[in-house]
Design an enzyme around this catalytic site. Structure first.
Site, PDB file in Angstrom:
ATOM      1  N   GLU A  60      -7.898   3.700   2.405  1.00  0.00           N
ATOM      2  CA  GLU A  60      -8.270   3.202   1.085  1.00  0.00           C
ATOM      3  C   GLU A  60      -8.940   4.271   0.228  1.00  0.00           C
ATOM      4  OE1 GLU A  60      -7.585  -0.167   3.738  1.00  0.00           O
ATOM      5  OE2 GLU A  60      -8.908   1.587   3.917  1.00  0.00           O
ATOM      6  N   HIS A 129     -10.843 -10.534   5.503  1.00  0.00           N
ATOM      7  CA  HIS A 129      -9.643 -10.940   4.778  1.00  0.00           C
ATOM      8  C   HIS A 129      -9.917 -12.056   3.768  1.00  0.00           C
ATOM      9  CE1 HIS A 129      -7.984  -8.802   8.210  1.00  0.00           C
ATOM     10  NE2 HIS A 129      -6.822  -8.754   7.612  1.00  0.00           N
TER      11      HIS A 129
END
Length: 326
Positions: A60, A129
């Protein structure tokens, strides 16, 4: 007009902007060959080529750092982080570079970057998540934070985000991706950023929310209507900068306010809105502001997350408390 769900509307907006502007490109994990973990970018690499739809490593920090470099050189990258719980490794780049580039260079450079990410709970996913980090992102000067609540708003707001000259974090409610469809015109017409949308007029109480929580909020408004309570429903949509005047105008009419969000309570955007009402709308209030939020815990795993998310019953109960407090 086409009947689209939210993930299809995102795909449609991306395709529209890539066809309109050759400087728009996409990058992220598995977004090319596989079309993304939620299929938001399916078919786009086949249509626009691997040079404009780039599969990246699982990194990321590198995704966002690369996108900032691209943006500073005149491209318009749309970077995807697979889940908002994975955004933290990229936070350094967002805070120290993307948000500051215009200021640092005294306007010589800008950062027309969009960072897309699924966000929020409701799909029974494991830890990381189902998080809702919008308050952390909204705290950063120079970042715009947008959360759509329907397919049509996802389409129009994403177009506006890509065309904006400064960085936009675009959080897509995971639970809404395939929850319902609505008519969306692929006409290239952007919706305005930095404004709230009034979804339902009312005179007794103002319900303020954004993203997936608009589903429960509007259902609560229906139940209250059956009891003779007229609830105005406001979709904040752009969390930063916050359109406080629209909320203040609504509360001036209703005298009461309930703020609903699924993120943790402490330090959430609900507290910011409540502070704005205390500072600028205190004399309009007939009862204390109520907040209905997630709890100050890590989002529980799997089906337990529904105990964490605000429910219709909790929203209705909060509205009743404001009415009793007059």
């Amino acid at each position: 007009m086409a009947e689209l769900n939210l993930v299809e509307a995102v795909n449609c907006a991306l395709a529209r902007e890539m066809a309109r502007d050759v400087s728009v490109l996409l990058l992220g994990q598995d977004i090319g060959v596989n079309g993304g973990v939620f299929r938001a970018t399916v078919g786009l690499q086949q249509r626009f080529g691997a040079e404009r739809v780039l599969d990246t490593p699982l990194a990321e920090t590198a995704i966002v750092g690369t996108a900032i470099g691209m943006a500073s050189m005149g491209l318009r990258p749309v970077a995807e982080i697979q889940f908002s719980g994975f955004i933290y490794p990229a936070f350094d780049h967002l805070v120290n570079h993307a948000s500051r580039l215009r200021h640092r260079t005294r306007g010589r450079l800008s950062c027309p970057l969009v960072l897309r990410s699924p966000s929020g709970g409701g799909i029974h996913a494991p830890e990381h998540h189902s998080e809702s980090p919008e308050a952390m992102l909204a705290h950063v000067p120079g970042l715009r934070v947008v959360v759509p609540s329907s397919p049509a708003r996802a389409y129009g707001l994403l177009l506006a985000a890509i065309r904006d000259p400064d960085p936009v974090v675009f959080l897509e409610p995971t639970r809404l991706y395939r929850l319902f469809k609505q008519e969306v015109a692929d006409d290239g017409e952007a919706l305005p950023l930095d404004v709230c949308f009034t979804l339902r007029p009312g005179s007794d109480v103002t319900l303020v929310s954004w993203g997936a929580m608009l589903q429960e909020t509007q259902a609560a408004a229906d139940l209250l209507a059956a009891e003779g309570v007229s609830a105005e429903v406001i979709d904040v949509a752009t969390l930063k900068p916050l359109d406080m005047p629209t909320i203040l105008e609504s509360v001036a009419r209703t005298g009461r306010c309930v703020i609903v969000h699924e993120a943790c309570r402490s330090g959430g955007l609900g507290a910011e809105i409540a502070a704005g009402l205390a500072e600028e709308g205190l004399y309009s209030l007939l009862a204390p502001v109520q907040r209905v939020t997630g709890y100050d815990i890590v989002v529980p795993l799997a089906r337990l997350e529904y105990q964490h998310l605000p429910s219709v019953a909790r929203i209705v109960a909060a509205a009743r408390r404001t009415l009793e407090g007059s």
